[in-house]
Scaffold this motif. Sequence first.
Motif, PDB file in Angstrom:
ATOM      1  N   MET A 165       0.794  -1.232   0.000  1.00  0.00           N
ATOM      2  CA  MET A 165       0.000   0.000   0.000  1.00  0.00           C
ATOM      3  C   MET A 165       0.825   1.280   0.000  1.00  0.00           C
ATOM      4  O   MET A 165       0.329   2.319  -0.385  1.00  0.00           O
ATOM      5  CB  MET A 165      -0.966   0.013   1.189  1.00  0.00           C
ATOM      6  CG  MET A 165      -2.206  -0.818   0.986  1.00  0.00           C
ATOM      7  SD  MET A 165      -3.189  -0.328  -0.438  1.00  0.00           S
ATOM      8  CE  MET A 165      -3.962   1.157   0.130  1.00  0.00           C
TER       9      MET A 165
ATOM     10  N   HIS B  33       0.715   4.986  -6.570  1.00  0.00           N
ATOM     11  CA  HIS B  33      -0.346   4.585  -7.496  1.00  0.00           C
ATOM     12  C   HIS B  33      -1.005   3.242  -7.167  1.00  0.00           C
ATOM     13  O   HIS B  33      -1.744   2.705  -7.987  1.00  0.00           O
ATOM     14  CB  HIS B  33       0.161   4.555  -8.945  1.00  0.00           C
ATOM     15  CG  HIS B  33       0.818   5.817  -9.370  1.00  0.00           C
ATOM     16  ND1 HIS B  33       0.143   7.004  -9.461  1.00  0.00           N
ATOM     17  CD2 HIS B  33       2.101   6.085  -9.711  1.00  0.00           C
ATOM     18  CE1 HIS B  33       0.964   7.956  -9.859  1.00  0.00           C
ATOM     19  NE2 HIS B  33       2.165   7.429 -10.012  1.00  0.00           N
TER      20      HIS B  33
ATOM     21  N   ASP C 191      -3.366   2.691  -5.020  1.00  0.00           N
ATOM     22  CA  ASP C 191      -4.807   2.868  -4.889  1.00  0.00           C
ATOM     23  C   ASP C 191      -5.503   2.825  -6.247  1.00  0.00           C
ATOM     24  O   ASP C 191      -6.557   2.217  -6.407  1.00  0.00           O
ATOM     25  CB  ASP C 191      -5.142   4.159  -4.141  1.00  0.00           C
ATOM     26  CG  ASP C 191      -4.485   5.390  -4.752  1.00  0.00           C
ATOM     27  OD1 ASP C 191      -3.491   5.247  -5.486  1.00  0.00           O
ATOM     28  OD2 ASP C 191      -4.987   6.499  -4.493  1.00  0.00           O
ATOM     29  N   LYS C 192      -4.901   3.430  -7.261  1.00  0.00           N
ATOM     30  CA  LYS C 192      -5.472   3.395  -8.609  1.00  0.00           C
ATOM     31  C   LYS C 192      -5.430   1.979  -9.174  1.00  0.00           C
ATOM     32  O   LYS C 192      -6.372   1.531  -9.832  1.00  0.00           O
ATOM     33  CB  LYS C 192      -4.729   4.356  -9.532  1.00  0.00           C
ATOM     34  CG  LYS C 192      -4.944   5.807  -9.175  1.00  0.00           C
ATOM     35  CD  LYS C 192      -4.147   6.716 -10.077  1.00  0.00           C
ATOM     36  CE  LYS C 192      -4.296   8.159  -9.617  1.00  0.00           C
ATOM     37  NZ  LYS C 192      -3.460   9.069 -10.394  1.00  0.00           N
TER      38      LYS C 192
ATOM     39  N   LEU D   4      -5.489  -0.778  -7.442  1.00  0.00           N
ATOM     40  CA  LEU D   4      -6.492  -1.564  -6.719  1.00  0.00           C
ATOM     41  C   LEU D   4      -7.893  -1.344  -7.290  1.00  0.00           C
ATOM     42  O   LEU D   4      -8.669  -2.283  -7.416  1.00  0.00           O
ATOM     43  CB  LEU D   4      -6.475  -1.223  -5.231  1.00  0.00           C
ATOM     44  CG  LEU D   4      -5.428  -1.940  -4.399  1.00  0.00           C
ATOM     45  CD1 LEU D   4      -5.343  -1.331  -3.009  1.00  0.00           C
ATOM     46  CD2 LEU D   4      -5.721  -3.425  -4.317  1.00  0.00           C
ATOM     47  N   ILE D   5      -8.201  -0.121  -7.632  1.00  0.00           N
ATOM     48  CA  ILE D   5      -9.510   0.176  -8.218  1.00  0.00           C
ATOM     49  C   ILE D   5      -9.667  -0.563  -9.547  1.00  0.00           C
ATOM     50  O   ILE D   5     -10.708  -1.176  -9.819  1.00  0.00           O
ATOM     51  CB  ILE D   5      -9.698   1.696  -8.401  1.00  0.00           C
ATOM     52  CG1 ILE D   5      -9.824   2.381  -7.032  1.00  0.00           C
ATOM     53  CG2 ILE D   5     -10.918   2.002  -9.277  1.00  0.00           C
ATOM     54  CD1 ILE D   5      -9.759   3.886  -7.080  1.00  0.00           C
TER      55      ILE D   5
END
Length: 96
Positions: free
Chosen positions: A68, A72, A74-75, A77-78
């Motif tokens: 984590m 990037h 988080d992007k 993961l989306i």
Amino acid sequence: MATMIGIDTGNLSKIEHHKLDANTLILFSYHIILKIPIEKLFKNYYPEVTKNCLRNGMALKDRLLNEMKAPHIDKRLILVDTIIDRLVELDNNYEN
């Protein structure tokens, strides 16, 4: 048909009787010549490919969650979640 595709009749017979797997060129040839939808030509592979991609997608999500702090994530993961949702939908639709 075999001549048009460019293979011998013996191998085409084996493919049509599920004794030999068709390669992509043969499947695409059937699609073009007979106007068979691609989805129909690959229907026998859907469960295996869907479950394999879903399993790999879940493993990727776990790895990304462990990283984590990387940029990037988080992007990513989306995007992975979007793909996983689509694979779950495909898997559910195939089973119904």
